[in-house]
Design a protein around this motif. Sequence first.
Motif, PDB file in Angstrom:
ATOM      1  N   GLY A 212       2.659   0.177  -3.906  1.00 49.63           N
ATOM      2  CA  GLY A 212       2.310   1.577  -3.711  1.00 49.63           C
ATOM      3  C   GLY A 212       0.888   1.764  -3.215  1.00 49.63           C
ATOM      4  N   PRO A 213       0.533   3.006  -2.891  1.00 46.52           N
ATOM      5  CA  PRO A 213      -0.808   3.268  -2.342  1.00 46.52           C
ATOM      6  C   PRO A 213      -1.936   2.967  -3.325  1.00 46.52           C
ATOM      7  CG  PRO A 213       0.386   5.321  -2.778  1.00 46.52           C
ATOM      8  CD  PRO A 213       1.370   4.214  -2.908  1.00 46.52           C
ATOM      9  N   THR A 216      -2.493  -0.693  -3.446  1.00 43.93           N
ATOM     10  CA  THR A 216      -3.064  -1.109  -2.169  1.00 43.93           C
ATOM     11  C   THR A 216      -4.560  -0.823  -2.114  1.00 43.93           C
ATOM     12  OG1 THR A 216      -0.967  -0.706  -1.024  1.00 43.93           O
ATOM     13  CG2 THR A 216      -2.961  -0.773   0.328  1.00 43.93           C
ATOM     14  N   TRP A 217      -4.957   0.384  -2.494  1.00 45.95           N
ATOM     15  CA  TRP A 217      -6.363   0.768  -2.387  1.00 45.95           C
ATOM     16  C   TRP A 217      -7.224   0.050  -3.412  1.00 45.95           C
ATOM     17  CZ3 TRP A 217      -8.711   2.896   1.508  1.00 45.95           C
ATOM     18  CH2 TRP A 217      -7.990   3.696   2.401  1.00 45.95           C
ATOM     19  N   ARG A 224       1.163  -1.194 -10.055  1.00 48.95           N
ATOM     20  CA  ARG A 224       2.544  -1.117  -9.571  1.00 48.95           C
ATOM     21  C   ARG A 224       3.490  -0.706 -10.694  1.00 48.95           C
ATOM     22  NH1 ARG A 224       5.249  -6.110  -6.427  1.00 48.95           N
ATOM     23  NH2 ARG A 224       3.066  -6.238  -5.734  1.00 48.95           N
ATOM     24  N   GLU A 227       2.905   3.071 -11.039  1.00 46.60           N
ATOM     25  CA  GLU A 227       3.416   3.824  -9.896  1.00 46.60           C
ATOM     26  C   GLU A 227       4.936   3.899  -9.907  1.00 46.60           C
ATOM     27  OE1 GLU A 227       1.021   3.805  -6.050  1.00 46.60           O
ATOM     28  OE2 GLU A 227       0.585   1.804  -6.844  1.00 46.60           O
TER      29      GLU A 227
END
Length: 266
Positions: A212-213, A216-217, A224, A227
Amino acid sequence: MPVLIVIPARYASTRYPGKPLAELRGASGVPRSLIRRSWDAACQVEGVDRVVVATDDHRIADAAGAFGAEVVMTPDTCRNGTERCAAVIERLGGDYDIVVNLQGDAPLTPPWFVSALVAAMRADPAARVATPVLRCDTAALEGFLEDRRQGRVGGTTAVFDVNRDALYFSKEVLPYTGRPLRPEEEIPVFHHVGVYAYRPDALAAYPGWPVGPLETWEGLEQLRFMENGLPVRCVEVEGRGQAFWELNNPSDVPRIEAILRDMGIA
């Protein structure tokens, strides 16, 4: 309730290539690799049925095998330590009630941190994932803030709700501490310790979820779970006077070596 400790180790670290084989000198002055020191830390935890090193790199496997570690080779497609732990369970079978991910860059992890995680999972069958958090003292908080001032990616902080389930993890210093603390206030920043305990079903589900974003960021694998709606239980642990720091950057080596010397660890 069988417990397995997995030490994920990869060679191709973006910030520190070859990090598991980095040599650290303690009180004796004799260098020992980071993966060896992480293995030693795992073997100090009581009540554990098995400890394995999980890697996709034969240089790490050879080094670990040379000091007597059990090694499980995992696919090079594993994107983080949690995916590597899932690959280990797929390889070894699911005969474990709790799987502990003791990341290979945290050789100063006290054994009671892991014991506290296992105890929390045993006490609450509903907990699917757990991780330790350590309230910062003044020196630790200043270390976090100095890393940020210097543009370094340092340790991770955690914020959590009244049930101790995580609200967020970040490489930033959370919560914001821009005002002086009142005398009766404790430092509100918690250092997230990079250790996880999983139920096998939660671990098996993880690789199938998309990245997920937030993961990632932040570059934080535990996001995860969150999310995808799976709570991460934060277990507060006590430092008991023992300094703790992960090896995130080459600049952390002198700091960790100094702690090893101060603790009298060879």
